[in-house]
Design a protein around this motif. Structure first.
Motif, short mmCIF file in Angstrom:
data_model
loop_
_atom_site.label_atom_id
_atom_site.label_comp_id
_atom_site.label_asym_id
_atom_site.label_seq_id
_atom_site.Cartn_x
_atom_site.Cartn_y
_atom_site.Cartn_z
N ASN A 69 0.83 -1.21 0.00
CA ASN A 69 0.00 0.00 0.00
C ASN A 69 0.86 1.26 0.00
O ASN A 69 0.53 2.24 -0.67
CB ASN A 69 -0.95 0.01 1.20
CG ASN A 69 -2.11 -0.95 1.02
OD1 ASN A 69 -2.39 -1.41 -0.07
ND2 ASN A 69 -2.76 -1.27 2.11
N GLU A 70 1.96 1.25 0.74
CA GLU A 70 2.86 2.40 0.76
C GLU A 70 3.46 2.64 -0.63
O GLU A 70 3.55 3.77 -1.08
CB GLU A 70 3.96 2.19 1.80
CG GLU A 70 3.48 2.28 3.23
CD GLU A 70 4.53 1.87 4.25
OE1 GLU A 70 5.63 1.42 3.85
OE2 GLU A 70 4.24 1.97 5.45
N LYS A 71 3.84 1.55 -1.29
CA LYS A 71 4.40 1.69 -2.63
C LYS A 71 3.35 2.17 -3.62
O LYS A 71 3.64 2.98 -4.50
CB LYS A 71 5.01 0.36 -3.09
CG LYS A 71 6.27 0.01 -2.34
CD LYS A 71 6.85 -1.31 -2.78
CE LYS A 71 8.11 -1.63 -1.96
NZ LYS A 71 8.69 -2.90 -2.34
N LEU A 72 2.12 1.70 -3.48
CA LEU A 72 1.04 2.14 -4.34
C LEU A 72 0.75 3.62 -4.12
O LEU A 72 0.54 4.37 -5.08
CB LEU A 72 -0.22 1.31 -4.09
CG LEU A 72 -1.44 1.64 -4.94
CD1 LEU A 72 -1.12 1.50 -6.43
CD2 LEU A 72 -2.62 0.77 -4.56
N ASP A 73 0.76 4.07 -2.86
CA ASP A 73 0.56 5.49 -2.56
C ASP A 73 1.65 6.34 -3.23
O ASP A 73 1.36 7.41 -3.78
CB ASP A 73 0.56 5.75 -1.05
CG ASP A 73 -0.71 5.29 -0.37
OD1 ASP A 73 -1.73 5.08 -1.08
OD2 ASP A 73 -0.69 5.12 0.87
N ALA A 74 2.89 5.88 -3.17
CA ALA A 74 3.99 6.62 -3.81
C ALA A 74 3.80 6.68 -5.31
O ALA A 74 4.02 7.72 -5.94
CB ALA A 74 5.33 5.97 -3.46
N LEU A 75 3.35 5.58 -5.90
CA LEU A 75 3.10 5.54 -7.34
C LEU A 75 1.97 6.50 -7.73
O LEU A 75 2.08 7.23 -8.71
CB LEU A 75 2.77 4.11 -7.77
CG LEU A 75 2.54 3.88 -9.25
CD1 LEU A 75 3.80 4.18 -10.04
CD2 LEU A 75 2.10 2.44 -9.48
N LEU A 76 0.91 6.50 -6.94
CA LEU A 76 -0.21 7.41 -7.22
C LEU A 76 0.20 8.87 -7.07
O LEU A 76 -0.22 9.73 -7.85
CB LEU A 76 -1.39 7.09 -6.31
CG LEU A 76 -2.12 5.78 -6.61
CD1 LEU A 76 -3.15 5.48 -5.53
CD2 LEU A 76 -2.76 5.81 -7.98
N SER A 77 1.03 9.17 -6.08
CA SER A 77 1.53 10.54 -5.90
C SER A 77 2.38 10.95 -7.10
O SER A 77 2.28 12.08 -7.59
CB SER A 77 2.36 10.65 -4.63
OG SER A 77 1.54 10.49 -3.51
N SER A 78 3.21 10.04 -7.56
CA SER A 78 4.04 10.32 -8.73
C SER A 78 3.18 10.58 -9.95
O SER A 78 3.45 11.52 -10.72
CB SER A 78 4.98 9.13 -8.99
OG SER A 78 5.71 9.33 -10.17
#
Length: 132
Positions: A69-78
């Motif tokens: 989920n943390e990695k997905l959040d970072a991807l969505l922010s990017s």
């Protein structure tokens, strides 16, 4: 105590002001809970080692899901930053056509990217927005 009860304790909680607060249990804390459970179990009816292993495996799965989920959040922010960069200086129009203008700046919020237009209006960049 089992993983389900630990998980239930680690879910969203309401604060006195009504805001939601998420508390988490770290892997170290979980191991401390597990050791405490082992020390305080009923000697006449001890927990089986397979149950301990199942608890550890379940906690490991939860930990991996949190990291995903943390990695997905970072991807969505990017992605949101990339989208924001591509609309600055361009003209956007809302889906219903009531709001339109040139984008002067974009701010990223939990709802998504909000464009500030040259006329002072703000517009959530989402479905139906026309970019020219």
């Amino acid at each position: 105590m089992n993983v389900a009860s630990v998980g239930a304790a680690a879910v969203n909680q309401k604060t006195a002001g009504g805001a939601e607060k998420t508390s988490t249990v770290s892997y170290d804390n979980f191991l401390r809970l597990l050791l405490t459970q082992m020390k305080n179990q009923d000697p006449t009816d001890p927990m089986k080692s397979t149950e301990y292993m199942a608890q550890l495996a379940t906690f490991s799965q939860v930990e991996q899901a949190v990291k995903s989920n943390e990695k997905l959040d970072a991807l969505l922010s990017s992605f949101a930053l990339s989208q924001a960069d591509s609309v600055i200086g361009r003209t956007v129009t809302s889906a219903d056509g009531t709001v339109s203008g040139q984008v002067t700046s974009v701010k990223i919020t939990s709802q998504g990217p909000w464009a500030t237009l040259s006329n002072g209006a703000e517009l959530l960049l989402g479905q139906g927005i026309v970019v020219r």
